[in-house]
Enzyme design. Structure first.
Site, PDB file in Angstrom:
ATOM      1  N   LEU A 137      64.522  36.019  44.096  1.00 42.40           N
ATOM      2  CA  LEU A 137      64.976  37.530  44.226  1.00 42.40           C
ATOM      3  C   LEU A 137      64.437  37.885  45.595  1.00 42.40           C
ATOM      4  O   LEU A 137      63.348  37.535  45.830  1.00 42.40           O
ATOM      5  CB  LEU A 137      64.909  38.547  43.316  1.00 42.40           C
ATOM      6  CG  LEU A 137      65.379  38.348  41.800  1.00 42.40           C
ATOM      7  CD1 LEU A 137      65.304  39.346  40.963  1.00 42.40           C
ATOM      8  CD2 LEU A 137      67.327  38.344  42.142  1.00 42.40           C
ATOM      9  N   ASP A 138      65.174  38.303  46.518  1.00 38.93           N
ATOM     10  CA  ASP A 138      64.554  39.006  47.737  1.00 38.93           C
ATOM     11  C   ASP A 138      63.367  40.256  47.412  1.00 38.93           C
ATOM     12  O   ASP A 138      63.372  40.868  46.145  1.00 38.93           O
ATOM     13  CB  ASP A 138      65.452  39.823  48.459  1.00 38.93           C
ATOM     14  CG  ASP A 138      66.695  38.897  49.009  1.00 38.93           C
ATOM     15  OD1 ASP A 138      66.124  37.546  49.235  1.00 38.93           O
ATOM     16  OD2 ASP A 138      67.860  39.387  49.352  1.00 38.93           O
ATOM     17  N   LYS A 139      62.538  40.186  48.246  1.00 38.01           N
ATOM     18  CA  LYS A 139      61.490  41.229  47.937  1.00 38.01           C
ATOM     19  C   LYS A 139      61.642  42.591  47.565  1.00 38.01           C
ATOM     20  O   LYS A 139      61.040  42.960  46.641  1.00 38.01           O
ATOM     21  CB  LYS A 139      60.481  41.450  49.209  1.00 38.01           C
ATOM     22  CG  LYS A 139      59.225  42.216  49.241  1.00 38.01           C
ATOM     23  CD  LYS A 139      58.465  42.673  50.378  1.00 38.01           C
ATOM     24  CE  LYS A 139      57.634  43.537  50.540  1.00 38.01           C
ATOM     25  NZ  LYS A 139      57.059  43.874  51.725  1.00 38.01           N
TER      26      LYS A 139
END
Length: 327
Positions: A137-139
């Site tokens: 998942l993106d940050k």
């Protein structure tokens, strides 16, 4: 400390004429073809006690002998992090990742990542590539992630992801009023000018498909449930921006915030200052690597998105009441 893997298997007659690596992949399905090939080349997987090449043909009746040490897979250091574990057994970990947590160490984030926290929480993960992380998942995207605790579990999850049988659904707050659901089928690749961004490309992009449906409408925003048929970098963010409904707070693809006419100062401030893309991995469904049972997990919308939704509901209710008075 390395774990010693021991396995002895007789090659059945039906596999006569098969390459060694092909037969090994069928007889030892808990490990990837690439890993089996590396063990063959390294002499850990032998045929009748002799080293062989992956392409060598078998006659049937041979004894495959595997003696391999599962060595630590990286030099990352364990770090104590407050992980929200949703599910755990001998094969899997399911984590509800908070926004702001980087998944994997990189140049700009050498430590303090989810991977570092996983190694502290479960030291055995040092023997699994990438500490068992099979998707990211993106940050600044929150929500559910599955982690493989063993090599067989990792192989199973990677195969399920490749076969597109893992269901991943996201709650996304998009800008603009969207009348109904739909599908975005548009290939994604690295942006031609800005290498930090991804983009829909006419040529050279990889297949990317996002399904979406409307969960809740507001005056100038829409809460969507998005389902991934593919898993490209920034996929939902890129696809929603492509159809001119970027996500609230998205620093790369969002553009200027759209405010409802005569919005309250509190709502205007919340929309303008929302610190991340309003995207949450809300539901995850897959087949358990050992039991083959279908398993499903859900994670509620986090507090920051929930507060923004409450303000949008208040705004929609106030506008409706005002419209009613004017009739």
């Amino acid at each position: 400390m390395a774990e010693l893997l021991k396995l002895d298997i007789d090659v059945p007659a039906r596999l006569a004429g098969h390459r060694l690596d092909q037969a090994a992949a069928e007889l030892i399905p808990d490990y990837s073809r690439a890993r089996l090939q590396s063990w063959i080349k390294g002499g850990q997987l032998t045929v009748d006690g002799n080293t062989a090449k992956p392409k060598d043909k078998l006659f049937g009746g041979e004894r495959l002998r595997l003696r391999a040490e599962l060595e630590p897979q990286g030099e990352w250091r364990p770090q104590a992090l407050d992980l929200q574990v949703v599910f755990e057994d001998d094969s899997l970990l399911v984590i509800n990742k908070p926004a702001g947590l980087v998944v994997h160490p990189a140049a700009g984030n050498p430590d303090g990542t989810l991977l570092n926290g996983l190694l502290h929480y479960c030291p055995a993960l040092e023997r699994v590539p990438r500490a068992g992380i099979v998707h990211r998942l993106d940050k600044d995207t929150s929500g559910l992630m599955v982690v493989a605790k063993t090599l067989p579990a990792q192989t199973s999850l990677v195969q399920q992801l490749k076969a597109r049988t893992v269901s991943r659904q996201y709650d996304a707050l998009a800008q603009g009023a969207i009348s109904g659901g739909g599908t975005v089928d548009a290939p994604i690749g690295r942006h031609r000018q800005n290498r930090l961004k991804m983009a829909v490309l006419d040529f050279g992009g990889k297949e990317a498909i996002t399904h979406y449906r409307v969960r809740e409408r507001f005056r100038t925003h829409t809460l969507l449930r998005c389902a991934l048929a593919t898993g490209r970098t920034h996929q939902i963010r890129v696809h929603m921006a492509y159809i001119r409904h970027p996500l609230v707070g998205d620093p790369l693809y969002g553009g200027r915030p759209r405010l409802p006419p005569e919005a309250s100062p509190e709502l205007a401030r919340a929309l303008q200052q929302f610190p991340r893309q309003a995207l949450h991995a809300a539901e995850l469904c897959l087949r358990h690597p050992r039991s083959d049972e279908e398993m499903r997990w859900r994670a509620p919308i986090p507090a920051d998105m929930l507060r923004l939704l409450e303000l949008l509901r208040e705004d929609a209710g106030t506008a409706s009441a005002a419209d009613g008075i004017g009739i």
